[in-house]
Design an enzyme around this catalytic site. Structure first.
Site, PDB file in Angstrom:
ATOM      1  N   LYS A 153       0.828  -1.212   0.000  1.00  0.00           N
ATOM      2  CA  LYS A 153       0.000   0.000   0.000  1.00  0.00           C
ATOM      3  C   LYS A 153       0.862   1.263   0.000  1.00  0.00           C
ATOM      4  CE  LYS A 153      -4.252  -1.981   1.513  1.00  0.00           C
ATOM      5  NZ  LYS A 153      -5.166  -2.304   2.579  1.00  0.00           N
ATOM      6  N   LYS A 163      -4.388 -10.620  -6.841  1.00  0.00           N
ATOM      7  CA  LYS A 163      -5.615 -10.778  -6.043  1.00  0.00           C
ATOM      8  C   LYS A 163      -6.744  -9.927  -6.613  1.00  0.00           C
ATOM      9  CE  LYS A 163      -6.431  -8.456  -2.178  1.00  0.00           C
ATOM     10  NZ  LYS A 163      -6.416  -7.916  -0.818  1.00  0.00           N
ATOM     11  N   LYS A 172     -11.035  -4.968  -3.941  1.00  0.00           N
ATOM     12  CA  LYS A 172     -12.138  -3.992  -3.951  1.00  0.00           C
ATOM     13  C   LYS A 172     -11.744  -2.715  -4.653  1.00  0.00           C
ATOM     14  CE  LYS A 172     -13.611  -4.788   0.827  1.00  0.00           C
ATOM     15  NZ  LYS A 172     -12.387  -4.595   1.601  1.00  0.00           N
TER      16      LYS A 172
END
Ligand code: TYM
Length: 338
Positions: free
Chosen positions: A120, A202, A205
């Protein structure tokens, strides 16, 4: 009630989902499905991890909408609010309070090793905030407050769960047994669902390209279009194999929503072409979510019901959470407020 059960009548489950981005079938397969399956036999606490969302940039109105949305989906997928405790993390201040204490029992080096923190930080280098760094200690607080035995999650949360275990063990050894040391509970099939556009990454969202992600809010046409455009592999065989990540991912998804094993699915599609297979996977997902989406739309239109539900959930969660928090405060030497 037995000692080994930490004085509890039933074993406890905790899990949470972070309302940054809408729910995906990855969330459903990795966590939500098991959360439903476990409600019969366990004392379940399920939260919308809204405080965790603040670690990345959000439009405040979207965060508010999604917090209601997640709660509505909890009920729509079959979590019965009379049997389990559903709430918003920010409504139980004990989460932030215990997180502070746990920060003081977590080493800088341990938090720095977290791969999600590294990923992140790379994705948003202009916003590597202290909250993002401390994210796993808030997650540990979530779990440890409820003395959770099991935590249903996908593979991507395993490292955070391991850190929660380390913190619990450290605290227990330093003082005396205080926290149950939780175990992760992963789905046998689908602990990591991959993007339809990049089957090595992955399904997330907040992926930049939403065409690789199936959201629970996607309408039928969108779901079908996304599956039809899913990236496949070279060759033409429908087989689960390491050199066929795209087809393997689709077989996993089909297996979950059809209730068939991957092997049965391979037999069913032997001789089919990729296009037919992808259409069938899409149809199967659409069918599965039809009743869930119908229920979701009924619930989301009733804010009064959702407010009542989150109020009741938070009150119940807070009773359990503060029992643990006051124990912790006492053990570390804080004077109880007279
Ligand atoms: P979050 O919101 O990113 O994801 C929610 C759950 O969905 C699982 N998941 C997946 N499983 C399989 N395949 C995928 N592609 C996939 N994407 C997501 C995640 O593993 C997770 O179980 N930090 C957590 C939320 C959290 C939490 C907690 C979880 C906060 N406190 C305490 C458990 C216990 C998170 O961001 O998950």
């Amino acid at each position: 009630m037995t000692e080994s059960n930490n004085g509890k009548e039933k074993k406890v489950i905790f899990s949470a989902l972070k309302p940054t981005g809408d729910l995906t079938i990855g969330n459903y397969i990795g966590a939500l499905k098991n959360m439903v399956a476990l409600t019969e036999d366990y004392d379940c606490y399920y939260a919308v991890a809204d405080l965790h969302s603040l670690t990345v940039e959000n439009v405040p109105a979207d965060l508010r909408r999604r917090s209601y949305d997640f709660l509505a989906f909890f009920v729509a997928i079959g979590l019965d609010p009379d049997k389990c405790t559903l709430f918003l993390q920010s409504h139980v201040p004990a989460h932030a309070e215990l997180a502070w204490v746990l920060n003081c029992y977590t080493l800088f080096g341990e938090a720095r090793r977290m791969t999600q923190f590294k990923d992140k930080s790379k994705k948003a280098p202009e916003n590597v905030n202290v909250g993002l760094f401390a994210y796993p200690t808030l997650m540990a607080a979530d779990i440890l407050l409820y003395q959770a035995d099991l935590v249903p999650i996908g593979k991507d949360q395993q490292q955070h769960l391991e850190l929660a275990r380390t913190i619990a063990e450290r605290f227990n050894n330093r003082y005396s047994p205080t926290f149950v040391v939780p175990e992760g509970f992963y789905p046998k099939t689908g602990a990591k669902i991959y993007s339809l556009l990049d089957p090595t990454a992955k399904m997330g969202k907040t992926d930049d390209n939403t065409a690789g992600t199936i959201f629970l809010l996607d309408d039928e046409d969108t779901v079908m279009r996304k599956f039809k455009r899913a990236v496949t592999d070279s060759g033409n065989e429908i087989k689960f194999a390491a050199d066929k990540p795209g087809i393997s991912n689709l077989l996993t998804i089909y297996s979950i929503f059809s209730g068939k094993s991957v092997r049965e699915a391979e037999v069913e599609f032997a001789g089919s072409d990729y296009a037919t297979f992808k259409t069938r996977v899409g149809e199967c997902v659409v069918e599965y979510f039809k009743p869930i989406r119908k229920k979701y739309f009924e619930i989301i239109s009733d804010k009064g019901y959702l407010n009542e539900l989150m109020k009741k959930g938070a009150e119940k969660a807070a009773r359990t959470a503060y029992r643990t928090l006051s124990k912790v405060y006492r053990k570390v030497g804080l004077v109880p407020a007279p």
